[in-house]
Design a protein around this motif. Structure first.
Motif, PDB file in Angstrom:
ATOM      1  N   LEU A 150       0.829  -1.206   0.000  1.00  0.00           N
ATOM      2  CA  LEU A 150       0.000   0.000   0.000  1.00  0.00           C
ATOM      3  C   LEU A 150       0.863   1.255   0.000  1.00  0.00           C
ATOM      4  N   VAL A 151       2.175   1.075   0.055  1.00  0.00           N
ATOM      5  CA  VAL A 151       3.129   2.196  -0.012  1.00  0.00           C
ATOM      6  C   VAL A 151       4.279   1.788  -0.910  1.00  0.00           C
ATOM      7  N   ASN A 152       5.029   2.764  -1.353  1.00  0.00           N
ATOM      8  CA  ASN A 152       6.215   2.489  -2.176  1.00  0.00           C
ATOM      9  C   ASN A 152       7.442   3.074  -1.501  1.00  0.00           C
ATOM     10  N   PRO A 153       8.620   2.543  -1.826  1.00  0.00           N
ATOM     11  CA  PRO A 153       9.838   3.120  -1.266  1.00  0.00           C
ATOM     12  C   PRO A 153       9.875   4.619  -1.546  1.00  0.00           C
ATOM     13  N   GLY A 154      10.275   5.385  -0.557  1.00  0.00           N
ATOM     14  CA  GLY A 154      10.326   6.844  -0.690  1.00  0.00           C
ATOM     15  C   GLY A 154       9.083   7.521  -0.125  1.00  0.00           C
ATOM     16  N   ASP A 155       8.011   6.747   0.047  1.00  0.00           N
ATOM     17  CA  ASP A 155       6.796   7.343   0.623  1.00  0.00           C
ATOM     18  C   ASP A 155       6.993   7.696   2.084  1.00  0.00           C
ATOM     19  N   LYS A 156       6.396   8.829   2.440  1.00  0.00           N
ATOM     20  CA  LYS A 156       6.410   9.187   3.849  1.00  0.00           C
ATOM     21  C   LYS A 156       5.210   8.552   4.516  1.00  0.00           C
ATOM     22  N   VAL A 157       5.450   7.917   5.650  1.00  0.00           N
ATOM     23  CA  VAL A 157       4.318   7.301   6.349  1.00  0.00           C
ATOM     24  C   VAL A 157       4.252   7.807   7.781  1.00  0.00           C
ATOM     25  N   SER A 158       3.045   7.823   8.298  1.00  0.00           N
ATOM     26  CA  SER A 158       2.859   8.177   9.697  1.00  0.00           C
ATOM     27  C   SER A 158       2.424   6.933  10.443  1.00  0.00           C
ATOM     28  N   ARG A 159       2.525   7.033  11.708  1.00  0.00           N
ATOM     29  CA  ARG A 159       2.090   5.937  12.552  1.00  0.00           C
ATOM     30  C   ARG A 159       0.617   5.641  12.251  1.00  0.00           C
ATOM     31  N   TYR A 160       0.289   4.361  12.167  1.00  0.00           N
ATOM     32  CA  TYR A 160      -1.070   3.857  11.906  1.00  0.00           C
ATOM     33  C   TYR A 160      -1.462   3.911  10.428  1.00  0.00           C
ATOM     34  N   ASP A 161      -0.627   4.480   9.568  1.00  0.00           N
ATOM     35  CA  ASP A 161      -0.923   4.410   8.127  1.00  0.00           C
ATOM     36  C   ASP A 161      -0.831   2.966   7.664  1.00  0.00           C
ATOM     37  N   PRO A 162      -1.744   2.523   6.811  1.00  0.00           N
ATOM     38  CA  PRO A 162      -1.640   1.138   6.308  1.00  0.00           C
ATOM     39  C   PRO A 162      -0.422   0.986   5.395  1.00  0.00           C
ATOM     40  N   LEU A 163       0.301  -0.099   5.593  1.00  0.00           N
ATOM     41  CA  LEU A 163       1.521  -0.314   4.814  1.00  0.00           C
ATOM     42  C   LEU A 163       1.330  -1.380   3.747  1.00  0.00           C
ATOM     43  N   MET A 164       0.574  -2.404   4.100  1.00  0.00           N
ATOM     44  CA  MET A 164       0.464  -3.537   3.169  1.00  0.00           C
ATOM     45  C   MET A 164      -0.759  -4.350   3.543  1.00  0.00           C
ATOM     46  N   GLU A 165      -1.112  -5.214   2.616  1.00  0.00           N
ATOM     47  CA  GLU A 165      -2.187  -6.150   2.874  1.00  0.00           C
ATOM     48  C   GLU A 165      -1.552  -7.529   2.949  1.00  0.00           C
ATOM     49  N   VAL A 166      -1.818  -8.223   4.033  1.00  0.00           N
ATOM     50  CA  VAL A 166      -1.219  -9.566   4.148  1.00  0.00           C
ATOM     51  C   VAL A 166      -2.335 -10.591   4.239  1.00  0.00           C
ATOM     52  N   VAL A 167      -2.001 -11.789   3.813  1.00  0.00           N
ATOM     53  CA  VAL A 167      -3.008 -12.849   3.847  1.00  0.00           C
ATOM     54  C   VAL A 167      -2.403 -14.126   4.415  1.00  0.00           C
ATOM     55  N   ASP A 171      -3.852 -18.249   5.728  1.00  0.00           N
ATOM     56  CA  ASP A 171      -4.940 -19.116   5.323  1.00  0.00           C
ATOM     57  C   ASP A 171      -6.251 -18.723   6.002  1.00  0.00           C
ATOM     58  N   LYS A 172      -6.200 -17.831   6.918  1.00  0.00           N
ATOM     59  CA  LYS A 172      -7.413 -17.487   7.639  1.00  0.00           C
ATOM     60  C   LYS A 172      -7.975 -16.117   7.280  1.00  0.00           C
ATOM     61  N   VAL A 173      -7.092 -15.155   7.165  1.00  0.00           N
ATOM     62  CA  VAL A 173      -7.595 -13.790   7.026  1.00  0.00           C
ATOM     63  C   VAL A 173      -6.776 -12.957   6.057  1.00  0.00           C
ATOM     64  N   THR A 174      -7.380 -11.884   5.645  1.00  0.00           N
ATOM     65  CA  THR A 174      -6.641 -10.860   4.921  1.00  0.00           C
ATOM     66  C   THR A 174      -6.706  -9.597   5.768  1.00  0.00           C
ATOM     67  N   THR A 175      -5.553  -9.012   5.990  1.00  0.00           N
ATOM     68  CA  THR A 175      -5.496  -7.904   6.937  1.00  0.00           C
ATOM     69  C   THR A 175      -4.605  -6.801   6.421  1.00  0.00           C
ATOM     70  N   GLU A 176      -4.995  -5.592   6.735  1.00  0.00           N
ATOM     71  CA  GLU A 176      -4.098  -4.471   6.489  1.00  0.00           C
ATOM     72  C   GLU A 176      -3.125  -4.355   7.664  1.00  0.00           C
ATOM     73  N   VAL A 177      -1.868  -4.116   7.328  1.00  0.00           N
ATOM     74  CA  VAL A 177      -0.880  -3.945   8.400  1.00  0.00           C
ATOM     75  C   VAL A 177      -0.540  -2.468   8.513  1.00  0.00           C
ATOM     76  N   PRO A 178      -0.817  -1.868   9.670  1.00  0.00           N
ATOM     77  CA  PRO A 178      -0.506  -0.458   9.823  1.00  0.00           C
ATOM     78  C   PRO A 178       0.940  -0.240  10.275  1.00  0.00           C
ATOM     79  N   SER A 179       1.405   0.948  10.053  1.00  0.00           N
ATOM     80  CA  SER A 179       2.754   1.285  10.513  1.00  0.00           C
ATOM     81  C   SER A 179       2.709   1.610  12.003  1.00  0.00           C
ATOM     82  N   THR A 212      11.540  -2.073   5.323  1.00  0.00           N
ATOM     83  CA  THR A 212      12.303  -1.217   6.234  1.00  0.00           C
ATOM     84  C   THR A 212      11.817   0.211   6.113  1.00  0.00           C
ATOM     85  N   ILE A 213      11.845   0.883   7.233  1.00  0.00           N
ATOM     86  CA  ILE A 213      11.424   2.284   7.270  1.00  0.00           C
ATOM     87  C   ILE A 213      12.521   3.099   7.935  1.00  0.00           C
TER      88      ILE A 213
END
Lengths: 328, 456
Positions: B24-41, B43-51, B76-77
């Motif tokens: 959900l972000v690319n290298p060079g993007d500025k992120v803040s705490r709680y911003d979603p970084l990626m979607e992971v899956v 076998d049970k769930v699909t979840t957004e992972v926040p920073s 890495t951040i």
């Protein structure tokens, strides 16, 4: 001197006392006849002293304890055997409320000169009901004495002293030691005091305190650690209740590093009291937190071998703890 | 700036692996705490992972749709400040930053300070570990009892902890040294009279107060340009004696002023003849020694020693007199000083002083002193606090004579030769009362001298 096992030494001590004093009688489940007890501690006694002085009881431990107490009140020196320490639980009321309080509640007019013998401890694939250490149930009950020998010589001398005691003594015998230990035991009529702990190994680095089977582990570990330059002072508690505070505190002060080892569960074992005594009496000699090696806090050791092994304190566990404390 | 890892989060019990399905972000993007970084899956769930930090996305570490174990770094951040992942790893307790190896403190002590006894394990100087400053009750008690500075003890326990055994085996750096009476053999070093007397020509006693050494045991770090010179045996013996005196004897001090105009006159009047007749100069010192001896006769409690609860009264009056050379302090003794005339005292003092100078002082001349008179006046001193010569009970400092204007009975003024007499007493034996009486007698004795007095 004759070489005998821990079990034979107890048998010999009882036999000597029965021969010395005809008021000494012994009874319990399977104790009489040719069987001589589930482990054979009373073997030969019925033949030698007759079925009136060595006899069987019904499978009712409360009755064994009550009978012993009553016989004690009328002039006998009875020995009641519990087949396993685990089986003492039905007799707790008789032991605590009757035998243990007799002297105090009659202002010293009556006493219960009784010995309650019981094999305890694990390591023989006994499962839940044949492996427990039950001393903490009777511990801290003024009026009762709890003792356990940890070698054949003490076994004979202490059972004789227990039989001669005018007050009730719970005499625990570690069933794993019965045939494990063999040593020279004097053949004469000697007594080992039942109110004294004993330093069984001198050392200056750490102090290990224990009784029963774990003491063997501690002694073996101490010999191995001596090769690493760690010298352990090892103390056999012998008198579980009341504790020989003087000897224990002195041994603790000697090194300032105390390891308490028990086969019982860690929480609520006798060792907690020993730790409290040492911290009360020897704080300014302590060089490390008082440590305990004990069984895990689960109800009792399982029957399955891995569970029994997991539960039991062994030489390796003791040695690791000793080394760690020495290096602290 | 530091780099932080974002790890594959734990997605629930029994989930051991998961994959990233979408960044959900690319290298060079500025992120803040709680911003979603990626979607992971999993076998049970699909979840957004926040920073869980503020920063700039630096690197994506894994391929999309590839299973990785929980806990694997996936991104890495770069964050502001703080230690980077690498650095913070190296901060784990096991490899805590090595302190400078503890160096042997450079002290003025001549012998290399003896190292505290430690187990054979510690060959190399060890950095003091985390356990070094945590003391067990036993260690605290023993350190207090034995007066050990725990920062000086090297711990052999876990993480450098000082164990009870370390304390029991610890011996502070000590100087092995034979018990040596102060300067029995005054041969070491140049022996010369230090300062010329202001009013006496005698070899000069010193002001021992200034030679009081620091108590041994606390090493002093020598500064960059300092020079460390081992003390001589005599100096060390002096040091030891001084420490003994100041630590064992509770000192108390009294000073009085005395008029010695008559003595100055007497001496000026007789010194030429004396020199001719006796071959030695007549200093003021013998007059004071004489006055002290007379006062000691009258005040025997001044001529004593404290000995473990007993007071030893010395029947002989053996006066120690302080004599300094360039480097050292000697205290030779005038034995039976009460048997000498003034001239005799002058001669004996002269003999002892020249024996000190020439290095011929005999050991019997060093022993048996019962009271010390210290001629601090030769240094120009007008007031000093003497250290008692153990095991004596007192020391008298005879200061310099100075002309002073003093009021006369009739309301006028006159010049007088005045001197301060400073007395140190062992307060275990003596109190101000005895000190006062003694000094009063000394004053009287000094006053009794007149131009008619006989030196012999």
């Amino acid at each position: 001197m004759a070489e005998m096992t821990y079990l034979e030494a107890i048998n010999k001590g009882i036999e000597e006392e029965m021969a010395r004093d005809e008021k000494v009688v012994i009874f319990g489940e399977d104790v009489g006849g040719v069987k001589g007890g589930v482990f054979g501690v009373t073997k030969g006694l019925a033949q030698k002293f007759g079925d009136d002085r060595c006899f069987n009881t019904p499978l009712t431990e409360g009755e064994i304890a009550g009978l012993a107490t009553g016989l004690g009140l009328v002039g006998y020196r009875p020995i009641g055997e519990f087949q396993f320490a685990d089986y003492m639980l039905p007799a707790v009321n008789q032991i605590l409320s009757e035998a243990g309080r007799m002297r105090y509640r009659t202002k010293g007019d009556w006493t219960a000169p009784v010995v309650f013998r019981a094999p305890y401890g694990g390591g023989v694939r006994g499962g839940f009901y044949h492996s427990q250490s039950t001393e903490k149930i009777f511990f801290g009950q003024p009026g009762l004495r709890i003792v356990t020998p940890s070698n054949p010589r003490d076994a004979k001398g202490m059972i004789k002293a227990a039989i001669r005691s005018d007050d009730p003594v719970i005499f625990y015998e570690h069933k794993r030691l019965y045939r494990l230990l063999k040593a020279d035991v004097p053949e004469d009529d000697y007594i080992v005091p039942i109110d004294k702990a004993k330093v069984v190994r001198e050392g200056s680095d750490i102090t290990v305190i224990g009784y029963g089977m774990v003491l063997q582990h501690a002694m073996n570990a101490a010999e191995k650690l001596a090769k690493e330059g760690i010298e352990a002072e090892v103390v056999d508690v012998r008198s579980i209740y009341p504790l020989d505070k003087e000897t224990l505190v002195e041994a603790a002060k000697k090194t300032g590093k105390v390891l308490l080892v028990t086969e019982d569960n860690k929480e609520g074992s006798v060792m907690g009291e020993i730790a409290a005594i040492i911290s009360e009496e020897a704080l300014f000699d302590l060089d490390a937190p008082i440590q305990r090696v004990a069984g895990p806090d689960v109800p009792a050791m399982g029957y399955a071998l891995p569970l029994e092994r997991e539960f039991l304190v062994n030489e390796e566990k003791v040695m690791d703890a000793m080394r760690e404390l020495a290096e602290f | 700036m530091s780099i932080k890892n974002v790890e594959m989060p734990n997605l629930g019990e029994s989930v051991t692996e998961a994959s990233v399905t979408m960044w959900l972000v690319n290298p060079g993007d500025k992120v803040s705490r709680y911003d979603p970084l990626m979607e992971v899956v999993s076998d049970k769930v699909t979840t957004e992972v926040p920073s869980d930090m503020d920063g700039v996305v630096k690197e994506l570490l894994i391929e999309l749709d590839t299973d990785v174990p929980i806990g694997t770094p996936v991104m890495t951040i770069e964050v502001e400040g703080g230690a980077s992942e690498e650095e913070s790893k190296s901060e784990e307790p096991k490899e805590e930053p090595k302190e400078e190896p503890k160096e042997e403190p450079i002290t003025a002590a001549p012998e290399p300070a003896e190292k505290p006894t430690i187990s054979a394990k510690a060959e190399a100087p060890k950095a003091k570990g985390a356990g070094a400053a945590r003391y067990s009750p036993a260690v605290m008690r023993l350190a207090q009892e034995k007066n050990i500075d725990l920062t000086e003890v090297e711990g052999t326990g876990k993480d450098g902890r000082i164990t009870r055994k370390d304390i029991m085996n610890y011996e502070p750096a000590k100087h092995v040294e034979k018990e040596m009476p102060v300067a029995v053999e005054p041969k070491e070093g140049p022996t010369k009279v230090s300062a010329e007397g202001k009013h006496v020509d005698e070899p000069t006693p010193s002001a021992p107060a200034s030679s009081k050494p620091k108590p041994s045991g606390e090493p002093i770090q020598a500064q960059h340009r300092d020079e460390v010179v081992p003390a001589t045996g005599i100096r060390k013996a002096i040091a030891k004696k001084m420490v003994q005196s100041t630590t064992e004897i509770p000192h108390a001090w009294v000073m009085v002023e005395a008029d010695v105009t008559n003595i100055v006159k007497l001496r000026n009047q007789t010194k030429e003849t004396f020199k001719t007749q006796e071959g030695i100069s007549l200093s003021y010192f013998p007059f004071f020694v004489k006055a002290v001896v007379q006062a000691l006769k009258k005040n025997p409690k001044m001529n004593t020693s404290w000995d473990n609860g007993n007071i030893i009264y010395h029947k002989d009056i053996n006066l120690s007199i302080a004599v300094t050379t360039e480097d050292n302090l000697f205290v030779p003794v005038i034995h039976n000083a009460d048997r000498y005339s003034l001239a005799g005292l002058a001669k004996e003092i002269n003999r002892l002083a020249s024996d000190v100078r020439s290095g011929h002082l005999k050991s019997e001349d060093m022993q048996g002193g019962t009271f010390t008179v210290n001629n601090t006046g030769t240094l120009g001193s007008v007031q000093s606090m003497g250290i008692i010569n153990h095991p004596q009970a007192a020391i008298l400092q005879v200061e310099s004579i100075n002309k002073r204007l003093v009021p006369t009975e009739d309301g006028g003024f006159k010049t007088a030769d005045m001197i301060n007499l400073c007395l140190s007493i062992d307060h275990r034996i003596l109190d101000g009362m005895q000190a006062g009486n003694f000094l009063k007698d000394v004053k009287e004795n000094l006053k009794r001298f007149s131009t008619d007095s006989d030196l012999y």
